[in-house]
Design a protein around this motif. Structure first.
Motif, PDB file in Angstrom:
ATOM      1  N   SER A   3       0.841  -1.186   0.000  1.00 28.04           N
ATOM      2  CA  SER A   3       0.000   0.000   0.000  1.00 28.04           C
ATOM      3  C   SER A   3       0.877   1.237   0.000  1.00 28.04           C
ATOM      4  N   VAL A   4       0.251   2.371  -0.368  1.00 32.32           N
ATOM      5  CA  VAL A   4       1.009   3.624  -0.417  1.00 32.32           C
ATOM      6  C   VAL A   4       1.618   3.927   0.941  1.00 32.32           C
ATOM      7  N   SER A   5       0.882   3.612   2.012  1.00 30.56           N
ATOM      8  CA  SER A   5       1.374   3.919   3.356  1.00 30.56           C
ATOM      9  C   SER A   5       2.638   3.137   3.704  1.00 30.56           C
ATOM     10  N   ASP A   6       2.879   2.026   2.970  1.00 31.87           N
ATOM     11  CA  ASP A   6       4.066   1.218   3.224  1.00 31.87           C
ATOM     12  C   ASP A   6       5.268   1.666   2.398  1.00 31.87           C
ATOM     13  N   ARG A   7       5.116   2.714   1.612  1.00 34.22           N
ATOM     14  CA  ARG A   7       6.213   3.183   0.776  1.00 34.22           C
ATOM     15  C   ARG A   7       7.454   3.437   1.613  1.00 34.22           C
ATOM     16  N   ALA A   8       8.594   3.026   1.067  1.00 32.89           N
ATOM     17  CA  ALA A   8       9.862   3.246   1.771  1.00 32.89           C
ATOM     18  C   ALA A   8      10.066   4.720   2.074  1.00 32.89           C
ATOM     19  N   ALA A   9       9.721   5.577   1.119  1.00 35.40           N
ATOM     20  CA  ALA A   9       9.931   7.016   1.320  1.00 35.40           C
ATOM     21  C   ALA A   9       9.156   7.529   2.522  1.00 35.40           C
ATOM     22  N   LEU A  10       7.927   7.077   2.670  1.00 35.22           N
ATOM     23  CA  LEU A  10       7.113   7.545   3.792  1.00 35.22           C
ATOM     24  C   LEU A  10       7.574   6.934   5.106  1.00 35.22           C
ATOM     25  N   ARG A  11       8.004   5.678   5.063  1.00 30.79           N
ATOM     26  CA  ARG A  11       8.553   5.067   6.287  1.00 30.79           C
ATOM     27  C   ARG A  11       9.793   5.824   6.745  1.00 30.79           C
ATOM     28  N   ILE A  12      10.662   6.170   5.797  1.00 32.49           N
ATOM     29  CA  ILE A  12      11.888   6.889   6.145  1.00 32.49           C
ATOM     30  C   ILE A  12      11.562   8.283   6.651  1.00 32.49           C
ATOM     31  N   LEU A  13      10.630   8.960   5.999  1.00 33.62           N
ATOM     32  CA  LEU A  13      10.252  10.296   6.455  1.00 33.62           C
ATOM     33  C   LEU A  13       9.732  10.242   7.885  1.00 33.62           C
ATOM     34  N   ARG A  14       8.874   9.258   8.162  1.00 30.89           N
ATOM     35  CA  ARG A  14       8.315   9.152   9.516  1.00 30.89           C
ATOM     36  C   ARG A  14       9.390   8.788  10.537  1.00 30.89           C
ATOM     37  N   LEU A  15      10.315   7.908  10.141  1.00 32.54           N
ATOM     38  CA  LEU A  15      11.402   7.558  11.051  1.00 32.54           C
ATOM     39  C   LEU A  15      12.284   8.770  11.322  1.00 32.54           C
ATOM     40  N   ASP A  16      12.607   9.512  10.271  1.00 30.10           N
ATOM     41  CA  ASP A  16      13.393  10.735  10.452  1.00 30.10           C
ATOM     42  C   ASP A  16      12.697  11.675  11.426  1.00 30.10           C
ATOM     43  N   HIS A  17      11.389  11.840  11.256  1.00 25.32           N
ATOM     44  CA  HIS A  17      10.641  12.734  12.138  1.00 25.32           C
ATOM     45  C   HIS A  17      10.624  12.218  13.571  1.00 25.32           C
ATOM     46  N   THR A  18      10.471  10.903  13.733  1.00 23.10           N
ATOM     47  CA  THR A  18      10.482  10.328  15.076  1.00 23.10           C
ATOM     48  C   THR A  18      11.815  10.592  15.757  1.00 23.10           C
ATOM     49  N   ARG A  19      12.886  10.392  15.031  1.00 21.47           N
ATOM     50  CA  ARG A  19      14.213  10.597  15.606  1.00 21.47           C
ATOM     51  C   ARG A  19      14.469  12.067  15.905  1.00 21.47           C
ATOM     52  N   LEU A  20      14.035  12.945  15.008  1.00 22.14           N
ATOM     53  CA  LEU A  20      14.206  14.371  15.259  1.00 22.14           C
ATOM     54  C   LEU A  20      13.413  14.817  16.471  1.00 22.14           C
ATOM     55  N   ALA A  21      12.194  14.311  16.603  1.00 21.60           N
ATOM     56  CA  ALA A  21      11.387  14.661  17.772  1.00 21.60           C
ATOM     57  C   ALA A  21      12.064  14.192  19.050  1.00 21.60           C
ATOM     58  N   ALA A  22      12.637  12.980  19.017  1.00 19.44           N
ATOM     59  CA  ALA A  22      13.321  12.458  20.200  1.00 19.44           C
ATOM     60  C   ALA A  22      14.544  13.292  20.548  1.00 19.44           C
ATOM     61  N   ILE A  23      15.321  13.645  19.542  1.00 20.22           N
ATOM     62  CA  ILE A  23      16.549  14.401  19.798  1.00 20.22           C
ATOM     63  C   ILE A  23      16.238  15.814  20.261  1.00 20.22           C
ATOM     64  N   THR A  24      15.328  16.501  19.579  1.00 21.99           N
ATOM     65  CA  THR A  24      15.031  17.881  19.992  1.00 21.99           C
ATOM     66  C   THR A  24      14.366  17.902  21.363  1.00 21.99           C
ATOM     67  N   GLY A  25      13.490  16.917  21.629  1.00 22.06           N
ATOM     68  CA  GLY A  25      12.873  16.849  22.952  1.00 22.06           C
ATOM     69  C   GLY A  25      13.901  16.605  24.044  1.00 22.06           C
ATOM     70  N   ALA A  26      14.861  15.722  23.779  1.00 22.86           N
ATOM     71  CA  ALA A  26      15.908  15.451  24.758  1.00 22.86           C
ATOM     72  C   ALA A  26      16.809  16.664  24.964  1.00 22.86           C
ATOM     73  N   MET A  27      17.112  17.376  23.876  1.00 27.05           N
ATOM     74  CA  MET A  27      17.916  18.598  24.008  1.00 27.05           C
ATOM     75  C   MET A  27      17.219  19.595  24.913  1.00 27.05           C
ATOM     76  N   LEU A  28      15.924  19.764  24.699  1.00 27.23           N
ATOM     77  CA  LEU A  28      15.178  20.727  25.511  1.00 27.23           C
ATOM     78  C   LEU A  28      15.176  20.316  26.978  1.00 27.23           C
ATOM     79  N   GLU A  29      14.972  19.032  27.253  1.00 25.18           N
ATOM     80  CA  GLU A  29      14.969  18.569  28.641  1.00 25.18           C
ATOM     81  C   GLU A  29      16.335  18.770  29.297  1.00 25.18           C
ATOM     82  N   LEU A  30      17.405  18.500  28.555  1.00 23.88           N
ATOM     83  CA  LEU A  30      18.750  18.711  29.106  1.00 23.88           C
ATOM     84  C   LEU A  30      18.988  20.177  29.435  1.00 23.88           C
TER      85      LEU A  30
END
Length: 199
Positions: A3-30
């Motif tokens: 399905s379109v939702s399984d596209r590699a591009a969208l999986r990578i985009l979502r993973l990138d966003h997840t990682r960015l959210a984790a890193i920026t959130g951790a930076m703010l907490e620190l």
């Protein structure tokens, strides 16, 4: 066929966003923690986080969005032109905000408490800015791509993703070769490490 939702591009985009959210959130907490009186973290941790954002999203993730995903959407509809224009401007603005944040961290390292409130303020503003940017992409751009892009559009995006490289593949830290700077950050900050299973 996936399905379109399984596209590699969208999986990578979502993973990138997840990682960015984790890193920026951790930076703010620190930053909030040591601005509230906790012992400052080892500067290398914050520097590694800032370097990750500087070198990966700014150099790899955003150009792929601009040149391929956004460009493909512009060919399929005019309805999103204003949103895409704003997102592309935010990609440039994000680089400026990040540079200001790096400078604020340097000033804090040199001057200490006298400038820590400025560092915290800039960090809070950056995290809110980045979070809103991701929200718009995920709520408007990704659904539009799922609806409108054709197989040939996805093929071009997939080809670009295959050429994407890990800019940290040859990075070294204390003599150890790293597969990814992200792993260094994840090992140092448990909240970021929680996203490692996604990639």
């Amino acid at each position: 066929m996936n399905s379109v939702s399984d596209r590699a591009a969208l999986r990578i985009l979502r993973l990138d966003h997840t990682r960015l959210a984790a890193i920026t959130g951790a930076m703010l907490e620190l930053v909030r923690a040591f601005c509230d009186g906790a012992s400052p973290p080892d500067p290398i941790v914050l520097r590694a986080m800032l370097y990750y954002i500087r070198e990966y999203p700014e150099q790899i993730h955003h150009p792929l969005e601009d040149r391929y995903l956004f460009a493909a959407l512009r060919k399929r509809t005019d309805d999103l032109d204003d949103v895409l224009d704003e997102l592309e401007c935010e990609h440039m603005e994000g680089a400026v905000r990040l540079r200001n944040l790096e400078h604020a961290l340097t000033r804090y390292e040199l001057k200490g408490d006298a400038v820590r409130l400025n560092l915290q303020t800039l960090m809070e503003e950056y995290v809110a800015f980045a979070s809103n940017h991701r929200r718009v992409e995920e709520s408007l751009i990704v659904p539009a791509a799922e609806r409108l892009l054709t197989e040939s559009d996805w093929a071009r995006i997939d080809a670009a993703l295959e050429e994407r490289f890990d800019p940290f593949g040859d990075a070294t830290f204390e003599g150890e070769t790293l597969d990814s700077l992200y792993r260094l950050i994840a090992n140092a900050v448990p909240a970021v490490g929680d996203t490692r299973q996604d990639g």
